[in-house]
Scaffold this motif. Sequence first.
Motif, short mmCIF file in Angstrom:
data_model
loop_
_atom_site.label_atom_id
_atom_site.label_comp_id
_atom_site.label_asym_id
_atom_site.label_seq_id
_atom_site.Cartn_x
_atom_site.Cartn_y
_atom_site.Cartn_z
N ARG A 21 19.33 92.75 66.37
CA ARG A 21 20.53 92.72 67.19
C ARG A 21 21.16 94.10 67.15
O ARG A 21 21.29 94.71 66.10
CB ARG A 21 21.51 91.67 66.67
CG ARG A 21 22.66 91.38 67.61
CD ARG A 21 23.52 90.22 67.16
NE ARG A 21 23.90 90.26 65.76
CZ ARG A 21 24.84 91.06 65.25
NH1 ARG A 21 25.49 91.89 66.00
NH2 ARG A 21 25.12 91.00 63.96
N ALA A 22 21.54 94.59 68.32
CA ALA A 22 22.27 95.85 68.47
C ALA A 22 23.50 95.52 69.31
O ALA A 22 23.36 95.19 70.48
CB ALA A 22 21.42 96.92 69.13
N THR A 40 20.81 102.28 56.10
CA THR A 40 21.24 103.53 56.71
C THR A 40 21.68 104.47 55.58
O THR A 40 22.53 104.12 54.78
CB THR A 40 22.42 103.29 57.67
OG1 THR A 40 22.01 102.33 58.63
CG2 THR A 40 22.81 104.56 58.38
N ASP A 68 20.71 105.78 68.65
CA ASP A 68 21.58 104.66 68.98
C ASP A 68 21.06 104.06 70.28
O ASP A 68 21.25 104.63 71.36
CB ASP A 68 23.02 105.16 69.14
CG ASP A 68 24.00 104.05 69.50
OD1 ASP A 68 23.56 102.92 69.79
OD2 ASP A 68 25.21 104.34 69.49
N LEU A 69 20.39 102.94 70.17
CA LEU A 69 19.77 102.30 71.33
C LEU A 69 20.82 101.83 72.35
O LEU A 69 20.57 101.87 73.56
CB LEU A 69 18.92 101.12 70.86
CG LEU A 69 17.79 100.67 71.75
CD1 LEU A 69 16.89 101.82 72.13
CD2 LEU A 69 16.98 99.59 71.06
N LEU A 70 21.98 101.42 71.87
CA LEU A 70 23.04 100.98 72.79
C LEU A 70 23.48 102.13 73.69
O LEU A 70 23.64 101.96 74.90
CB LEU A 70 24.24 100.43 72.02
CG LEU A 70 24.03 99.09 71.33
CD1 LEU A 70 25.25 98.72 70.51
CD2 LEU A 70 23.72 98.01 72.34
N ALA A 78 26.79 102.02 68.91
CA ALA A 78 26.62 101.37 67.62
C ALA A 78 27.71 101.81 66.66
O ALA A 78 28.19 102.94 66.72
CB ALA A 78 25.25 101.72 67.03
N THR A 84 24.63 98.15 58.24
CA THR A 84 23.74 98.63 59.30
C THR A 84 22.38 98.96 58.71
O THR A 84 22.28 99.50 57.62
CB THR A 84 24.33 99.88 59.98
OG1 THR A 84 25.64 99.57 60.44
CG2 THR A 84 23.48 100.33 61.14
N VAL A 99 19.03 102.36 65.08
CA VAL A 99 20.13 101.60 64.50
C VAL A 99 20.04 100.13 64.91
O VAL A 99 19.88 99.82 66.09
CB VAL A 99 21.49 102.19 64.94
CG1 VAL A 99 22.64 101.34 64.43
CG2 VAL A 99 21.63 103.62 64.46
N ALA A 100 20.13 99.24 63.92
CA ALA A 100 20.13 97.80 64.16
C ALA A 100 21.29 97.18 63.39
O ALA A 100 21.45 97.44 62.19
CB ALA A 100 18.81 97.17 63.71
N ASP A 101 22.12 96.40 64.08
CA ASP A 101 23.23 95.74 63.41
C ASP A 101 22.75 94.59 62.51
O ASP A 101 23.34 94.32 61.48
CB ASP A 101 24.23 95.19 64.44
CG ASP A 101 24.96 96.31 65.16
OD1 ASP A 101 25.28 97.33 64.52
OD2 ASP A 101 25.21 96.17 66.37
#
Length: 160
Positions: A21-22, A40, A68-70, A78, A84, A99-101
């Motif tokens: 999830r991001a 991280t 940051d994929l978002l 993110a 993280t 980065v993944a939440d």
Amino acid sequence: MAPDRAVAGQARPEQEFFCFRAGELRLAVPSENVLEVIRTGLLTPLPRTPSFLLGVTGHRGEVLPVMDLLRFLGKGEARVGARTRLFIGTSGNYRVGVVADAVLGLRRIPVADILPPPLGGDAAVEHLLGVYGGNSPQDAIALVNFTKLLQSARQRAVVR
């Protein structure tokens, strides 16, 4: 007469995806593009890089860019915190921390159940392999074409 397991596996091919999830997005990349998941660590920002590159981090003697994929997909940004995680993604000779939440785990998805990416709309669609609907709309997962995404990210970073 139940079919032999080998025959049943051939009749309904599956592909394994790493799900995460991001932000509010549920995403997945083919598992062959993921080496490992790490906490991280210290991020060192770099000057004059695109906003989707948060900086670099050291990992096993290697300096990896952190993405940051978002931001890359234009879906927000993110928030890097204590919970993280980064997954180390790879394509060819290139590696990047993403980065993944939250890590949702590995999932085997039947190829026949993968829907094509939605038509039109935003630019993020060009980086999708498709969408897996799951059992409800909340379970929908966007399947990312990680190789194409990484190529596009490299092109955007080099152009600057």
